[in-house]
Motif scaffolding. Structure first.
Motif, PDB file in Angstrom:
ATOM      1  N   ALA A  21      16.593 -14.247  15.568  1.00  0.00           N
ATOM      2  CA  ALA A  21      17.688 -15.043  15.011  1.00  0.00           C
ATOM      3  C   ALA A  21      17.174 -15.984  13.926  1.00  0.00           C
ATOM      4  O   ALA A  21      17.793 -16.119  12.868  1.00  0.00           O
ATOM      5  N   ILE A  22      16.032 -16.620  14.178  1.00  0.00           N
ATOM      6  CA  ILE A  22      15.454 -17.534  13.187  1.00  0.00           C
ATOM      7  C   ILE A  22      15.094 -16.768  11.918  1.00  0.00           C
ATOM      8  O   ILE A  22      15.383 -17.213  10.803  1.00  0.00           O
ATOM      9  N   SER A  23      14.485 -15.585  12.080  1.00  0.00           N
ATOM     10  CA  SER A  23      14.063 -14.818  10.902  1.00  0.00           C
ATOM     11  C   SER A  23      15.269 -14.395  10.072  1.00  0.00           C
ATOM     12  O   SER A  23      15.234 -14.425   8.846  1.00  0.00           O
ATOM     13  N   MET A  24      16.359 -14.036  10.738  1.00  0.00           N
ATOM     14  CA  MET A  24      17.551 -13.613  10.014  1.00  0.00           C
ATOM     15  C   MET A  24      18.224 -14.803   9.341  1.00  0.00           C
ATOM     16  O   MET A  24      18.753 -14.675   8.230  1.00  0.00           O
ATOM     17  N   SER A  25      18.214 -15.953   9.971  1.00  0.00           N
ATOM     18  CA  SER A  25      18.807 -17.136   9.362  1.00  0.00           C
ATOM     19  C   SER A  25      18.035 -17.520   8.110  1.00  0.00           C
ATOM     20  O   SER A  25      18.618 -17.892   7.098  1.00  0.00           O
ATOM     21  N   LYS A  26      16.685 -17.450   8.195  1.00  0.00           N
ATOM     22  CA  LYS A  26      15.858 -17.773   7.038  1.00  0.00           C
ATOM     23  C   LYS A  26      16.142 -16.804   5.909  1.00  0.00           C
ATOM     24  O   LYS A  26      16.238 -17.200   4.746  1.00  0.00           O
ATOM     25  N   ALA A  27      16.294 -15.519   6.250  1.00  0.00           N
ATOM     26  CA  ALA A  27      16.579 -14.514   5.228  1.00  0.00           C
ATOM     27  C   ALA A  27      17.923 -14.801   4.580  1.00  0.00           C
ATOM     28  O   ALA A  27      18.080 -14.669   3.362  1.00  0.00           O
ATOM     29  N   ALA A  28      18.893 -15.231   5.397  1.00  0.00           N
ATOM     30  CA  ALA A  28      20.221 -15.529   4.867  1.00  0.00           C
ATOM     31  C   ALA A  28      20.161 -16.687   3.890  1.00  0.00           C
ATOM     32  O   ALA A  28      20.812 -16.674   2.850  1.00  0.00           O
ATOM     33  N   ALA A  29      19.334 -17.679   4.204  1.00  0.00           N
ATOM     34  CA  ALA A  29      19.224 -18.837   3.329  1.00  0.00           C
ATOM     35  C   ALA A  29      18.486 -18.477   2.044  1.00  0.00           C
ATOM     36  O   ALA A  29      18.798 -18.997   0.976  1.00  0.00           O
ATOM     37  N   ALA A  30      17.512 -17.595   2.150  1.00  0.00           N
ATOM     38  CA  ALA A  30      16.659 -17.287   1.000  1.00  0.00           C
ATOM     39  C   ALA A  30      17.344 -16.383  -0.017  1.00  0.00           C
ATOM     40  O   ALA A  30      17.149 -16.529  -1.213  1.00  0.00           O
ATOM     41  N   ALA A  31      18.117 -15.432   0.455  1.00  0.00           N
ATOM     42  CA  ALA A  31      18.679 -14.446  -0.460  1.00  0.00           C
ATOM     43  C   ALA A  31      20.167 -14.674  -0.647  1.00  0.00           C
ATOM     44  O   ALA A  31      20.972 -14.298   0.184  1.00  0.00           O
ATOM     45  N   ARG A  32      20.532 -15.270  -1.778  1.00  0.00           N
ATOM     46  CA  ARG A  32      21.943 -15.574  -2.013  1.00  0.00           C
ATOM     47  C   ARG A  32      22.747 -14.314  -2.287  1.00  0.00           C
ATOM     48  O   ARG A  32      23.916 -14.228  -1.954  1.00  0.00           O
ATOM     49  N   PHE A  33      22.127 -13.335  -2.931  1.00  0.00           N
ATOM     50  CA  PHE A  33      22.922 -12.204  -3.421  1.00  0.00           C
ATOM     51  C   PHE A  33      23.604 -11.407  -2.324  1.00  0.00           C
ATOM     52  O   PHE A  33      24.750 -11.042  -2.455  1.00  0.00           O
ATOM     53  N   ARG A  66      26.105 -10.578   4.036  1.00  0.00           N
ATOM     54  CA  ARG A  66      25.660  -9.590   5.021  1.00  0.00           C
ATOM     55  C   ARG A  66      24.589 -10.182   5.921  1.00  0.00           C
ATOM     56  O   ARG A  66      24.597 -10.016   7.130  1.00  0.00           O
ATOM     57  N   ARG A  67      23.655 -10.896   5.296  1.00  0.00           N
ATOM     58  CA  ARG A  67      22.578 -11.526   6.063  1.00  0.00           C
ATOM     59  C   ARG A  67      23.144 -12.508   7.081  1.00  0.00           C
ATOM     60  O   ARG A  67      22.687 -12.586   8.202  1.00  0.00           O
ATOM     61  N   ALA A  68      24.153 -13.258   6.630  1.00  0.00           N
ATOM     62  CA  ALA A  68      24.750 -14.253   7.515  1.00  0.00           C
ATOM     63  C   ALA A  68      25.371 -13.565   8.722  1.00  0.00           C
ATOM     64  O   ALA A  68      25.268 -14.054   9.847  1.00  0.00           O
ATOM     65  N   ARG A  69      25.999 -12.400   8.451  1.00  0.00           N
ATOM     66  CA  ARG A  69      26.569 -11.638   9.568  1.00  0.00           C
ATOM     67  C   ARG A  69      25.470 -11.200  10.527  1.00  0.00           C
ATOM     68  O   ARG A  69      25.605 -11.311  11.734  1.00  0.00           O
ATOM     69  N   GLU A  70      24.374 -10.678   9.953  1.00  0.00           N
ATOM     70  CA  GLU A  70      23.281 -10.221  10.803  1.00  0.00           C
ATOM     71  C   GLU A  70      22.682 -11.381  11.591  1.00  0.00           C
ATOM     72  O   GLU A  70      22.309 -11.243  12.745  1.00  0.00           O
ATOM     73  N   ALA A  71      22.597 -12.539  10.918  1.00  0.00           N
ATOM     74  CA  ALA A  71      22.077 -13.721  11.600  1.00  0.00           C
ATOM     75  C   ALA A  71      22.991 -14.114  12.755  1.00  0.00           C
ATOM     76  O   ALA A  71      22.530 -14.497  13.823  1.00  0.00           O
ATOM     77  N   ALA A  72      24.302 -13.985  12.524  1.00  0.00           N
ATOM     78  CA  ALA A  72      25.257 -14.326  13.568  1.00  0.00           C
ATOM     79  C   ALA A  72      25.091 -13.394  14.767  1.00  0.00           C
ATOM     80  O   ALA A  72      25.126 -13.834  15.918  1.00  0.00           O
ATOM     81  N   VAL A  73      24.888 -12.107  14.482  1.00  0.00           N
ATOM     82  CA  VAL A  73      24.678 -11.143  15.564  1.00  0.00           C
ATOM     83  C   VAL A  73      23.402 -11.493  16.325  1.00  0.00           C
ATOM     84  O   VAL A  73      23.371 -11.492  17.555  1.00  0.00           O
ATOM     85  N   ALA A  74      22.344 -11.839  15.576  1.00  0.00           N
ATOM     86  CA  ALA A  74      21.077 -12.189  16.220  1.00  0.00           C
ATOM     87  C   ALA A  74      21.240 -13.435  17.078  1.00  0.00           C
ATOM     88  O   ALA A  74      20.694 -13.518  18.176  1.00  0.00           O
ATOM     89  N   ARG A  75      22.012 -14.410  16.541  1.00  0.00           N
ATOM     90  CA  ARG A  75      22.238 -15.630  17.324  1.00  0.00           C
ATOM     91  C   ARG A  75      23.023 -15.323  18.585  1.00  0.00           C
ATOM     92  O   ARG A  75      22.769 -15.877  19.645  1.00  0.00           O
ATOM     93  N   LYS A  76      23.997 -14.426  18.459  1.00  0.00           N
ATOM     94  CA  LYS A  76      24.799 -14.034  19.613  1.00  0.00           C
ATOM     95  C   LYS A  76      23.899 -13.403  20.679  1.00  0.00           C
ATOM     96  O   LYS A  76      24.028 -13.678  21.863  1.00  0.00           O
ATOM     97  N   ARG A  77      22.975 -12.545  20.229  1.00  0.00           N
ATOM     98  CA  ARG A  77      22.017 -11.924  21.146  1.00  0.00           C
ATOM     99  C   ARG A  77      21.195 -12.970  21.883  1.00  0.00           C
ATOM    100  O   ARG A  77      20.956 -12.865  23.069  1.00  0.00           O
ATOM    101  N   ALA A  78      20.731 -13.970  21.105  1.00  0.00           N
ATOM    102  CA  ALA A  78      19.916 -15.018  21.714  1.00  0.00           C
ATOM    103  C   ALA A  78      20.736 -15.743  22.770  1.00  0.00           C
ATOM    104  O   ALA A  78      20.226 -16.063  23.845  1.00  0.00           O
ATOM    105  N   LYS A  79      22.018 -15.995  22.456  1.00  0.00           N
ATOM    106  CA  LYS A  79      22.880 -16.685  23.392  1.00  0.00           C
ATOM    107  C   LYS A  79      23.088 -15.835  24.647  1.00  0.00           C
ATOM    108  O   LYS A  79      23.012 -16.321  25.765  1.00  0.00           O
ATOM    109  N   GLU A  80      23.325 -14.531  24.423  1.00  0.00           N
ATOM    110  CA  GLU A  80      23.519 -13.639  25.565  1.00  0.00           C
ATOM    111  C   GLU A  80      22.272 -13.584  26.437  1.00  0.00           C
ATOM    112  O   GLU A  80      22.357 -13.573  27.658  1.00  0.00           O
ATOM    113  N   ALA A  81      21.101 -13.553  25.765  1.00  0.00           N
ATOM    114  CA  ALA A  81      19.855 -13.510  26.520  1.00  0.00           C
ATOM    115  C   ALA A  81      19.705 -14.773  27.359  1.00  0.00           C
ATOM    116  O   ALA A  81      19.260 -14.726  28.504  1.00  0.00           O
ATOM    117  N   LEU A  82      20.097 -15.914  26.771  1.00  0.00           N
ATOM    118  CA  LEU A  82      20.036 -17.180  27.502  1.00  0.00           C
ATOM    119  C   LEU A  82      20.974 -17.161  28.702  1.00  0.00           C
ATOM    120  O   LEU A  82      20.611 -17.583  29.796  1.00  0.00           O
TER     121      LEU A  82
END
Ligand SMILES: [Zn+2]
Ligand SMILES: [Zn+2]
Ligand SMILES: [Zn+2]
Length: 193
Positions: free
Chosen positions: A132-144, A148-164
């Motif tokens: 989730a952290i890696s995807m969030s960083k990618a979302a912040a770094a690549a504006r173009f 899509r990155r933000a969506r992927e980051a959201a999915v990754a965050r959701k996974r982290a939440k589910e794992a918790l």
């Protein structure tokens, strides 16, 4: 269903074998890594013994942490050598993967029980958070293609939440078992609502 088989880019483990394949941003590429490979590719981001993430490796107080003699893995001193005193010089620390090249962070769930043990649930949380952290960083770094990155980051965050949440369930069911074993009446088992 026309979904392609999802497998780890490194070891080829499939979703069923390794429980979760994480979408992760690694060395500027989008990758799919299994839980085990996420952790093996990111030593230094988490304690290999308690699986807590290190928030900011640069700011770790050195006397509370030990770096592996062979790799960048960093463990809490209290996890690596629980009995050593803060003033004494600790013995050299070797992380689990350096001690055993076949070391697996995650224990596969037993087919019978179909459950994950507490340790594996913690491992899953750590891997999901790193992804989730890696995807969030990618979302912040690549504006173009930030969207899509933000969506992927959201999915990754959701996974982290589910794992918790899963970890909480595992811990709760362990607690229930312990209570039952110690003779507490189990007839009125609470139902979550
Ligand atoms: Zn893998
Ligand atoms: Zn630790
Ligand atoms: Zn190591």
């Amino acid at each position: 269903m026309n979904s392609p088989t999802t497998a780890c880019d490194i070891c080829g483990a499939t979703q069923t074998l390794s429980l979760t394949i994480h979408n992760i941003r690694h060395h500027a590429h989008n990758r799919r890594y299994c839980t085990n490979c996420v952790l093996k590719q990111h030593p230094g981001l988490f304690c290999p013994i308690c699986f807590e993430l290190h928030d900011d490796a640069a700011q770790l107080p050195p006397h509370h942490h030990l770096m592996c003699v062979r790799c960048p893995s960093i463990a809490h001193r209290s996890c690596a050598f629980p009995s050593s005193t803060a003033s004494a010089t600790p013995p050299p620390f070797f992380c689990p993967t350096c001690l055993d090249s076949n070391y697996n962070f995650i224990n596969l769930p037993s087919r019978k029980a179909g459950t994950v043990d507490v340790r594996s649930a913690k491992v899953l949380v750590a891997a999901a958070r790193i992804a989730a952290i890696s995807m969030s960083k990618a979302a912040a770094a690549a504006r173009f293609d930030a969207e899509r990155r933000a969506r992927e980051a959201a999915v990754a965050r959701k996974r982290a939440k589910e794992a918790l949440e899963h970890l909480a369930e595992v811990l709760a069911s362990e607690q229930t078992e312990q209570n039952e074993q110690s003779g507490v009446a189990s007839a009125g088992r609470r139902r979550g609502g």
